[in-house]
Design a protein around this motif. Structure first.
Motif, short mmCIF file in Angstrom:
data_model
loop_
_atom_site.label_atom_id
_atom_site.label_comp_id
_atom_site.label_asym_id
_atom_site.label_seq_id
_atom_site.Cartn_x
_atom_site.Cartn_y
_atom_site.Cartn_z
N SER A 14 73.46 -21.18 69.89
CA SER A 14 72.82 -21.86 68.84
C SER A 14 72.82 -22.98 68.21
O SER A 14 71.88 -23.67 67.87
CB SER A 14 72.52 -20.58 67.59
N GLY A 71 65.93 -19.69 68.27
CA GLY A 71 66.51 -18.43 68.87
C GLY A 71 65.39 -17.01 68.46
O GLY A 71 65.55 -15.99 68.65
N VAL A 72 64.35 -17.62 67.75
CA VAL A 72 63.30 -16.45 67.29
C VAL A 72 62.11 -16.78 68.01
O VAL A 72 61.62 -18.31 68.32
CB VAL A 72 63.28 -16.51 65.88
N LYS A 119 63.45 -23.44 63.28
CA LYS A 119 63.63 -22.23 63.94
C LYS A 119 64.52 -22.61 65.24
O LYS A 119 64.18 -23.39 65.94
CB LYS A 119 62.32 -21.49 64.00
N ASN A 172 74.37 -13.31 65.41
CA ASN A 172 74.35 -12.32 66.72
C ASN A 172 73.28 -12.00 67.11
O ASN A 172 72.26 -12.68 67.57
CB ASN A 172 75.22 -10.92 66.23
N THR A 173 72.59 -10.77 67.26
CA THR A 173 71.33 -10.42 67.50
C THR A 173 70.22 -10.38 66.46
O THR A 173 69.17 -9.84 66.73
CB THR A 173 71.37 -9.10 68.52
N ALA A 174 70.61 -10.19 65.33
CA ALA A 174 69.83 -9.96 64.12
C ALA A 174 69.09 -11.29 63.77
O ALA A 174 69.75 -12.49 63.73
CB ALA A 174 70.66 -9.47 63.03
N GLN A 175 67.58 -11.37 63.42
CA GLN A 175 66.89 -12.32 63.00
C GLN A 175 67.11 -12.54 61.57
O GLN A 175 67.16 -11.39 60.65
CB GLN A 175 65.46 -12.18 63.53
N THR A 219 66.44 -18.07 62.38
CA THR A 219 67.34 -18.03 63.46
C THR A 219 67.95 -16.60 63.71
O THR A 219 67.45 -15.68 63.08
CB THR A 219 68.64 -19.29 63.29
N ARG A 220 69.16 -16.43 64.54
CA ARG A 220 69.79 -15.29 64.71
C ARG A 220 71.30 -15.48 64.35
O ARG A 220 71.91 -16.39 64.21
CB ARG A 220 69.86 -14.88 66.29
N PRO A 236 67.92 -11.06 55.90
CA PRO A 236 67.44 -10.72 57.07
C PRO A 236 66.00 -11.31 57.29
O PRO A 236 65.46 -11.48 56.29
CB PRO A 236 67.27 -8.93 57.19
N ALA A 250 75.05 -17.73 66.68
CA ALA A 250 75.10 -16.73 67.84
C ALA A 250 75.21 -17.76 68.83
O ALA A 250 75.24 -19.06 68.76
CB ALA A 250 73.55 -16.32 68.04
#
Length: 409
Positions: free
Chosen positions: A320, A368-369, A366, A396-399, A393-394, A344, A317
Motif C-alpha cells: 500500500s 486499494g479500494v 484512495k 490487511n484485507t479490511a476497507q 484504503t485497506r 471501518p 497492507a
C-alpha cells in the motif's frame, strides 16, 4: 521532420525566422502564419517554425528556459528525459570512471546533452534521420558530442581491453510506429517484448561493456531484474517517470532501488534494509498517531519496508505504501499526516463523523479500494465550513476510512 528542413531551421533565413517569432499563442498562430507567408517565407519553413514555436512553449515545463534554444518533435519532447534526471544518469558514468558514452537511440538528445555537459565524450545514434539531425542541432554547444543516423544494433561497440572507460546508454522505443493519434503521438507500449531495440539486446550490451544503463518504463517487473544489475525507479516531484536498469560498474547496488528527486535534493534508497525482515501488517486499533505515505518511486520499487524501519511502524497492507507509527519523523521521501480518526469503511458513518465536525470540503485519497469517487462524494452531501483529508484504503484485507491532517514538510 527531414534533415534538410532541420538544416534550414538552424541556419540562415530559417534560424532568423525562428528567433524572431513572438511567444507562442495558439489563437494567433493562423494569422501569424499568414503574415509570414505574405512576407515571402515559404509554406514549409513557416509550418516548421510555428511547430517548433509551439513545441518550445510546451517544452518549457520540462526544459525551462533551455527549451527556447532546442528543437523538438512531439514524441521526442514527451519521451525526453527531464534534465534533472538526465544529470543523475551522467553522474553515474562520471563516478564509475567512464569517459565515453555510446547513446544508442538518443532521440532529441536530452541524456546526450547531460553526458556532454558532464565532460563525457558522447557518440550518439538514432535510426530516424530527422531525429538524429535534431539531436545534432541540440548538441552543437558540445564539440565532444557527435550524432549519426544508424540503428543501435548496427553500432560496432568495443570489446575486451579496447572497451576500457567506455559505457553505453539505451532508451528503447516504447511506442509503436505507424499512424499517430490526433495529438500527433504514437501509441505507448509497456511489454518488454515490444521494446526496440529488444530487451535481449539491452542485456547483451550491458554485459559487453564496463558499464551500461537503460531507461525503461516504471512498470518494469521486479522479477525481470538481471542478476547483478540494479533497477532504480525514479520520481520527480512525486511522479514516477522511469525505471533505469544499470549494469556493470554503473550498478552501485545489485537489486532494487528508488531515487526521489525533490526541490530540496535527491534521495536514494535500496532494498538492503528489507533483507531478512518479515513484514507485519497493522490493525485498525494501531491507527493512531501518524500515517506516512511513501513516495511513489519507493512504492514502485517495493521498498515500503524501508519506510517501516525508518519510522518504527507498521504497513497498513502489503504494497500500500502507507505506514502507521506513533512516532514523528521528518522524511523528505515520505509525507506525514496526523491520524484524527480511523473507522471501518461505511458511508453513513463517515458522513456522520464529517457532519459532526462541520466538514464541508474533502480532499479524497484512495488506494486499494474500488469505490467510485464521484458517487462517494455525492453520498456524503456535506455542507460544513471546515476541510478534511479522507483516505479510503485497506488495513490487511479490511476497507477503512482515515481522517487525516497533513503535517507541514
Amino acid at each position: 521532420m527531414d534533415p534538410a528542413l532541420v538544416a534550414r531551421l538552424t541556419s540562415g533565413e530559417g534560424a532568423g525566422l525562428l528567433a524572431s517569432l513572438p511567444p507562442y499563442d495558439e489563437s494567433q498562430a493562423l494569422s501569424l502564419g499568414l503574415r509570414l507567408r505574405t512576407a515571402g517565407f515559404d509554406d514549409e519553413l513557416v509550418a516548421a517554425a510555428l511547430t517548433q514555436s509551439r513545441l518550445r512553449a510546451r517544452g518549457g515545463a520540462k526544459f525551462g528556459a533551455d527549451a527556447n534554444r532546442l528543437l523538438f518533435t512531439a514524441d521526442g519532447l514527451e519521451q525526453a528525459t527531464r534534465p534533472q534526471i538526465a544529470a543523475t544518469h551522467a553522474d553515474r558514468f562520471v563516478a564509475a570512471g567512464l569517459r565515453t558514452v555510446h547513446d544508442l537511440g538518443c532521440g532529441i538528445g536530452s541524456d546526450a546533452m547531460a553526458f556532454a555537459a558532464a565532460g563525457l565524450t558522447v557518440c550518439a545514434v538514432d535510426a530516424d534521420p530527422g531525429t538524429a539531425a535534431i539531436a545534432a542541432a541540440n548538441l552543437r554547444p558540445w564539440p565532444s558530442a557527435s550524432v549519426s543516423t544508424q540503428t543501435a544494433e548496427s553500432v560496432r561497440l568495443p570489446r575486451g581491453g579496447s572497451a576500457h572507460g567506455v559505457g553505453a546508454w539505451l532508451d528503447p522505443a516504447r511506442r509503436t510506429t505507424g499512424i499517430a493519434d490526433i495529438t500527433g503521438r504514437t501509441r505507448r507500449t509497456f511489454g518488454l517484448d515490444e521494446l526496440a531495440p529488444s530487451w535481449e539486446f539491452v542485456q547483451e550490451v550491458g554485459h559487453q561493456l564496463p558499464g551500461a544503463g537503460a531507461k525503461l518504463s516504471p512498470a518494469f517487473p521486479h522479477a525481470k531484474v538481471p542478476m547483478g544489475a540494479e533497477a532504480q525507479w525514479t520520481s520527480y516531484r512525486g511522479e514516477v517517470l522511469e525505471c533505469a536498469i544499470w549494469f556493470g560498474a554503473l550498478a552501485t547496488h545489485a537489486g532494487r532501488s528508488a531515487q526521489v528527486i525533490t526541490p530540496r535534493g535527491t534521495y536514494r534508497l535500496t532494498d538492503a534494509a528489507c533483507e531478512g525482515r518479515i513484514p507485519t501488517a497493522a490493525r485498525l486499533e494501531d491507527l493512531r498517531g501518524h500515517l506516512y505515505e511513501a513516495d511513489r518511486a519507493v512504492v514502485r520499487a517495493g521498498l515500503t519496508e524501508v519506510l517501516v524501519r525508518a519510522v518504527d511502524g507498521l504497513e497498513l497492507a502489503m504494497g500500500s505504501g502507507y505506514v502507521t507509527s506513533p512516532h514523528e519523523f521528518a522524511l523528505p521521501w515520505a509525507r506525514r499526516y496526523a491520524v484524527t480518526e480511523a473507522m471501518p469503511f461505511n458511508v453513513k458513518a463517515i458522513r456522520a463523523w464529517l457532519r459532526d465536525h462541520d466538514v464541508g470540503r474533502v480532499t479524497l485519497k484512495k488506494r486499494g479500494v474500488t469505490t467510485d469517487e464521484v458517487a462517494f462524494r455525492r453520498q456524503l452531501r456535506l455542507s460544513g465550513s471546515r476541510e478534511a483529508t479522507v483516505l479510503l484504503t485497506r488495513v490487511n484485507t479490511a476497507q477503512v476510512a482515515l481522517i487525516l491532517t497533513p503535517s507541514p514538510h
